[in-house]
Design a protein around this motif. Structure first.
Motif, PDB file in Angstrom:
ATOM      1  N   LEU A 119      13.707  -2.927  -6.380  1.00 36.07           N
ATOM      2  CA  LEU A 119      14.060  -1.601  -6.907  1.00 36.07           C
ATOM      3  C   LEU A 119      15.500  -1.196  -6.654  1.00 36.07           C
ATOM      4  O   LEU A 119      15.942  -0.148  -7.138  1.00 36.07           O
ATOM      5  CB  LEU A 119      13.158  -0.543  -6.268  1.00 36.07           C
ATOM      6  N   ALA A 120      16.219  -2.009  -5.887  1.00 40.64           N
ATOM      7  CA  ALA A 120      17.582  -1.625  -5.525  1.00 40.64           C
ATOM      8  C   ALA A 120      18.390  -1.323  -6.778  1.00 40.64           C
ATOM      9  O   ALA A 120      18.348  -2.079  -7.754  1.00 40.64           O
ATOM     10  CB  ALA A 120      18.235  -2.752  -4.736  1.00 40.64           C
ATOM     11  N   GLY A 121      19.080  -0.194  -6.748  1.00 40.76           N
ATOM     12  CA  GLY A 121      19.907   0.183  -7.901  1.00 40.76           C
ATOM     13  C   GLY A 121      19.236   1.210  -8.791  1.00 40.76           C
ATOM     14  O   GLY A 121      19.889   1.830  -9.636  1.00 40.76           O
ATOM     15  N   ALA A 122      17.930   1.407  -8.618  1.00 43.68           N
ATOM     16  CA  ALA A 122      17.265   2.468  -9.397  1.00 43.68           C
ATOM     17  C   ALA A 122      17.812   3.809  -8.920  1.00 43.68           C
ATOM     18  O   ALA A 122      18.235   3.937  -7.767  1.00 43.68           O
ATOM     19  CB  ALA A 122      15.760   2.409  -9.169  1.00 43.68           C
ATOM     20  N   HIS A 123      17.796   4.818  -9.819  1.00 45.45           N
ATOM     21  CA  HIS A 123      18.353   6.114  -9.383  1.00 45.45           C
ATOM     22  C   HIS A 123      17.513   6.716  -8.262  1.00 45.45           C
ATOM     23  O   HIS A 123      18.014   7.379  -7.370  1.00 45.45           O
ATOM     24  CB  HIS A 123      18.473   7.082 -10.567  1.00 45.45           C
ATOM     25  N   GLY A 124      16.210   6.489  -8.319  1.00 49.01           N
ATOM     26  CA  GLY A 124      15.324   6.986  -7.265  1.00 49.01           C
ATOM     27  C   GLY A 124      14.038   6.183  -7.309  1.00 49.01           C
ATOM     28  O   GLY A 124      13.659   5.685  -8.371  1.00 49.01           O
ATOM     29  N   ALA A 125      13.388   6.037  -6.177  1.00 47.67           N
ATOM     30  CA  ALA A 125      12.155   5.247  -6.172  1.00 47.67           C
ATOM     31  C   ALA A 125      11.327   5.591  -4.940  1.00 47.67           C
ATOM     32  O   ALA A 125      11.853   6.089  -3.936  1.00 47.67           O
ATOM     33  CB  ALA A 125      12.485   3.755  -6.179  1.00 47.67           C
ATOM     34  N   ILE A 126      10.040   5.312  -5.058  1.00 46.97           N
ATOM     35  CA  ILE A 126       9.129   5.561  -3.931  1.00 46.97           C
ATOM     36  C   ILE A 126       8.627   4.209  -3.439  1.00 46.97           C
ATOM     37  O   ILE A 126       8.117   3.403  -4.234  1.00 46.97           O
ATOM     38  CB  ILE A 126       7.910   6.397  -4.377  1.00 46.97           C
ATOM     39  N   VAL A 127       8.783   3.972  -2.153  1.00 46.47           N
ATOM     40  CA  VAL A 127       8.182   2.759  -1.581  1.00 46.47           C
ATOM     41  C   VAL A 127       6.930   3.192  -0.825  1.00 46.47           C
ATOM     42  O   VAL A 127       6.971   4.097   0.011  1.00 46.47           O
ATOM     43  CB  VAL A 127       9.162   2.010  -0.660  1.00 46.47           C
ATOM     44  N   HIS A 128       5.846   2.548  -1.171  1.00 46.96           N
ATOM     45  CA  HIS A 128       4.514   2.969  -0.728  1.00 46.96           C
ATOM     46  C   HIS A 128       3.974   1.913   0.237  1.00 46.96           C
ATOM     47  O   HIS A 128       3.735   0.775  -0.148  1.00 46.96           O
ATOM     48  CB  HIS A 128       3.635   3.099  -1.991  1.00 46.96           C
ATOM     49  N   LEU A 129       3.798   2.345   1.472  1.00 49.68           N
ATOM     50  CA  LEU A 129       3.319   1.454   2.528  1.00 49.68           C
ATOM     51  C   LEU A 129       1.858   1.782   2.827  1.00 49.68           C
ATOM     52  O   LEU A 129       1.486   2.960   2.837  1.00 49.68           O
ATOM     53  CB  LEU A 129       4.161   1.733   3.778  1.00 49.68           C
ATOM     54  N   TYR A 130       1.068   0.761   3.053  1.00 51.16           N
ATOM     55  CA  TYR A 130      -0.341   1.044   3.380  1.00 51.16           C
ATOM     56  C   TYR A 130      -0.851   0.108   4.455  1.00 51.16           C
ATOM     57  O   TYR A 130      -0.377  -1.011   4.604  1.00 51.16           O
ATOM     58  CB  TYR A 130      -1.235   0.912   2.135  1.00 51.16           C
ATOM     59  N   ASN A 131      -1.788   0.616   5.220  1.00 50.71           N
ATOM     60  CA  ASN A 131      -2.634  -0.254   6.035  1.00 50.71           C
ATOM     61  C   ASN A 131      -3.956   0.467   6.280  1.00 50.71           C
ATOM     62  O   ASN A 131      -3.994   1.695   6.420  1.00 50.71           O
ATOM     63  CB  ASN A 131      -1.966  -0.653   7.365  1.00 50.71           C
ATOM     64  N   ALA A 132      -5.012  -0.330   6.279  1.00 47.26           N
ATOM     65  CA  ALA A 132      -6.336   0.270   6.447  1.00 47.26           C
ATOM     66  C   ALA A 132      -6.497   0.778   7.876  1.00 47.26           C
ATOM     67  O   ALA A 132      -5.955   0.191   8.821  1.00 47.26           O
ATOM     68  CB  ALA A 132      -7.409  -0.763   6.124  1.00 47.26           C
ATOM     69  N   VAL A 133      -7.234   1.891   7.997  1.00 48.11           N
ATOM     70  CA  VAL A 133      -7.348   2.521   9.324  1.00 48.11           C
ATOM     71  C   VAL A 133      -8.797   2.714   9.791  1.00 48.11           C
ATOM     72  O   VAL A 133      -9.031   3.067  10.937  1.00 48.11           O
ATOM     73  CB  VAL A 133      -6.623   3.899   9.344  1.00 48.11           C
ATOM     74  N   SER A 134      -9.761   2.487   8.935  1.00 45.46           N
ATOM     75  CA  SER A 134     -11.136   2.836   9.327  1.00 45.46           C
ATOM     76  C   SER A 134     -11.757   1.754  10.222  1.00 45.46           C
ATOM     77  O   SER A 134     -11.288   0.597  10.237  1.00 45.46           O
ATOM     78  CB  SER A 134     -11.994   3.049   8.091  1.00 45.46           C
ATOM     79  N   PRO A 135     -12.808   2.107  10.974  1.00 42.22           N
ATOM     80  CA  PRO A 135     -13.370   1.187  11.973  1.00 42.22           C
ATOM     81  C   PRO A 135     -13.755  -0.178  11.391  1.00 42.22           C
ATOM     82  O   PRO A 135     -13.437  -1.211  11.986  1.00 42.22           O
ATOM     83  CB  PRO A 135     -14.614   1.929  12.482  1.00 42.22           C
ATOM     84  N   LEU A 136     -14.401  -0.201  10.233  1.00 40.16           N
ATOM     85  CA  LEU A 136     -14.851  -1.480   9.674  1.00 40.16           C
ATOM     86  C   LEU A 136     -13.664  -2.408   9.401  1.00 40.16           C
ATOM     87  O   LEU A 136     -13.699  -3.603   9.690  1.00 40.16           O
ATOM     88  CB  LEU A 136     -15.653  -1.225   8.388  1.00 40.16           C
ATOM     89  N   TRP A 137     -12.628  -1.850   8.826  1.00 32.85           N
ATOM     90  CA  TRP A 137     -11.447  -2.660   8.504  1.00 32.85           C
ATOM     91  C   TRP A 137     -10.711  -3.075   9.789  1.00 32.85           C
ATOM     92  O   TRP A 137     -10.233  -4.191   9.896  1.00 32.85           O
ATOM     93  CB  TRP A 137     -10.507  -1.870   7.585  1.00 32.85           C
TER      94      TRP A 137
END
Ligand SMILES: CC(=O)SCCNC(=O)CCNC(=O)[C@H](O)C(C)(C)COP(=O)(O)OP(=O)(O)OC[C@H]1O[C@@H](n2cnc3c(N)ncnc32)[C@H](O)[C@@H]1OP(=O)(O)O
Ligand SMILES: CC(C)C(=O)C(=O)O
Ligand SMILES: [Mg+2]
Length: 556
Positions: A119-137
């Protein structure tokens, strides 16, 4: 294996949320949320054949056209197809100034780096980070305790912070999803989000997006609303976070959960057009938006050509939008059943009479025209249909407005055919039945060739006509008080046919100079038989003569 008599030995009920003073049940949605389409990411990752660049580009353009301002365009570290598409959007200047693109990444250094690179060079962007948090995962996927899982989020957040500094020409925004939020302990989700916020230092002017997924829908939507309200009330520095919803539809309530989540204080909704996405799909953005619209709230998304949207979505996903999908499905504005048709037909008439803008038609929660649909498919006919439906079709198709009692008469003919064929009747089928039932096609015993009328000094009228009788022309005449009674008298005098006209109606068909007229007569024989006759002609008087002859032909 079979279904268990006691499913509780295998499945647990979802625990209630301790929120006795919950406020969301009395809230009302009064404005559009921020929308994010994840069609090109969550939707795409669930497809049998994920989209290539051509389909992704078409979908992207559609989303922009519909009015999406935040679009998750992919998972750049998944492979070259994703990466190249996203880079292409930036390099080819395809992202409008007012649109933010978003990408998703696991919390892994190399994957995050790749994501920023894409995405480098885009006027604006969202980087979306995730990791599971629930007991089973935590237990099954990561084999980690809470603190270690929180550490995954923290590590990722630090990399986001550092990568963003590396590409200052782009205005970066951050999104963090405690994946599996809806099945996790609320205090732990808050703990992870708070830890991420501590690293990324959001402010009310530059907030972080905290996206709270029902990754797998596991409870009734009120539970999700409780979770959202609880989260919003207990998150420190709430004003520096945009609370985003990301619901799935495993229990069939993905849309309901999103709506209740908005009532519970969320600011943003993630989803897909027509609810594509993992398993049973994501929340359907079209449905949430149009639900709002039908409550008088501008959703700030434009579905005024919904068929075009469907066409593109079906092409890109290679999946069909179901016929009964809210708002978009092919059958959602169609009534086959008699009582619905009757009510809709009356509703349209009442709407026309009221002549105001407020929409109020039984069985139609939205005006199909607002979505670019016409009224043609609103009533379709099969063996479940009634007289209102048949009359509607013949009016739409032929411009004939059958008198009320005649509708019932005609109905029997159509019902007979529908039962006989056992399938939907097209307008052409109904018109065929009509012409046959009211003897509109030659040959008939009495056929009008020409006629004239004279008035006597006593005010009576004399009908003088040339009529084809069994193919031979005959001159006939008769006297009456008006045109119709003089034709009736002619039939009695010349052919011994005795009929009484009980009702008469006429109307013009169309408005231009080529407009024709239709006339209807309801007649009774001395034996009490009721016959309807129909006449259609350029001239209204001739139409009524034809209508009487059409009735007479029933006795011939
Ligand atoms: C709920 C959602 O929709 S999440 C989004 C899911 N979307 C996708 O997965 C589509 C794109 N994904 C891909 O192309 C690939 O999975 C990649 C490129 C991201 C990763 O590929 P790979 O590393 O080859 O495989 P894989 O996805 O199986 O990785 C699993 C590993 O990541 C770890 N992991 C899973 N999620 C995360 C996370 N959010 N952050 C850090 N690590 C994670 C797992 O624990 C596992 O670790 P292990 O190998 O030590 O057991
Ligand atoms: C990555 C996250 C937001 C997701 O798709 C989910 O949890 O369903
Ligand atoms: Mg998802």
């Amino acid at each position: 294996m079979t279904m268990l008599k006691d499913p509780s030995v295998k499945y647990r009920s979802f625990p209630q949320i301790a929120l006795p003073d919950r406020q969301w049940p009395s809230q009302v949605i009064t404005k559009a949320p921020r929308w994010l389409s994840t069609d090109l990411r969550d939707g795409n990752q669930a497809l049998i054949d994920p989209m290539g660049a051509e389909k992704k580009t078409r979908f992207f353009d559609l989303l922009v056209e519909v009015g999406l301002k935040e679009i998750e365009v992919g998972f750049p570290s998944a492979g070259a197809t994703e990466y190249d598409f996203i880079r292409g959007l930036v390099d080819n200047d395809r992202i409008p100034e007012d649109v933010l693109v978003q990408v998703l990444t696991q919390s892994r250094q190399d994957l995050i780096e790749k994501s920023f690179e894409s995405l480098a060079g885009a006027h604006g962007a969202i980087v979306h980070l995730y990791n599971a948090v629930s007991p089973l995962w935590r237990e099954v996927v990561f084999g980690m305790e809470r603190a270690e899982v929180r550490q995954i989020a923290e590590n990722g957040a630090k990399i986001l912070r550092d990568q963003a500094a590396k590409y200052p020409q782009t205005k970066w925004h951050f999104e963090y999803s405690p994946e599996t939020f809806s099945t996790a302990e609320l205090d732990f989700s808050i703990e992870c989000c708070e830890a991420v916020m501590d690293i990324l230092q959001p402010t009310p002017e530059h907030p972080i997006i905290l996206n709270l997924p029902a990754t797998v829908e596991a409870a009734t939507p009120n539970i999700y609303a409780d979770q959202i309200e609880y989260f919003c009330r207990n998150l420190p520095n709430r004003e520096s976070a945009v609370i985003s919803l990301h619901t799935h539809n495993d229990r069939g309530t993905g849309v309901a959960a999103a709506e209740l989540g908005l009532m519970a204080g969320a600011d943003r909704v993630e989803g897909c057009l027509f609810g594509n996405g993992e398993r049973t799909g994501n929340c359907c953005l079209v449905t949430v938006a149009l639900n709002m619209y039908t409550q008088g709230v501008d959703p700030e998304l434009d579905f005024s050509d919904i068929d075009k949207v469907i066409q593109t979505v079906e092409y890109c996903n290679q999946l069909k939008v179901a016929e009964r999908h809210p708002y978009g499905g092919e059958l959602v504005f169609t009534a086959f059943s008699g009582s619905h048709q009757d009510a809709i037909k009356k509703g349209f008439a009442a709407q026309e009479k009221r002549n105001d803008q407020m929409w109020s038609v039984p069985y139609l929660p939205i005006d199909p025209a607002d979505l670019g649909r016409d009224y043609e498919a609103v009533i379709r006919v099969n063996s479940q249909s009634g007289k209102g439906g048949f009359a509607w079709v013949i009016e739409q198709d032929q411009g004939l407005k059958l008198p009320k009692r005649m509708q019932a008469h005609f109905s029997k003919h159509v019902q007979e055919l529908a039962d006989q064929l056992g399938r939907e009747l097209q307008a052409g089928d109904i018109w065929d039945v009509f012409r046959k039932a009211y003897r509109l096609d030659a040959p008939q015993r009495f056929q009008l060739i020409d006629w004239d009328e004279a008035r006597s000094a006593d005010g009576s009228r004399v009908f003088a006509g040339k009529i084809g009788v069994d193919g031979k022309e005959q001159s006939v005449s008769g006297r009456g008080k008006g045109l119709i009674s003089s034709v009736v008298a002619t039939l009695a005098e010349s052919f011994g046919l005795s009929i009484d006209v009980r009702d008469y109606a006429e109307h013009s068909m169309g408005k231009d100079s080529n407009a024709r007229a239709a006339a209807y007569v309801e007649c009774v024989t001395p034996a009490g038989q009721v016959i309807w006759g129909v006449g259609i002609d350029e001239d209204v008087a001739t139409a009524s003569v034809r209508a009487v002859l059409s009735a007479a032909n029933a006795l011939a």
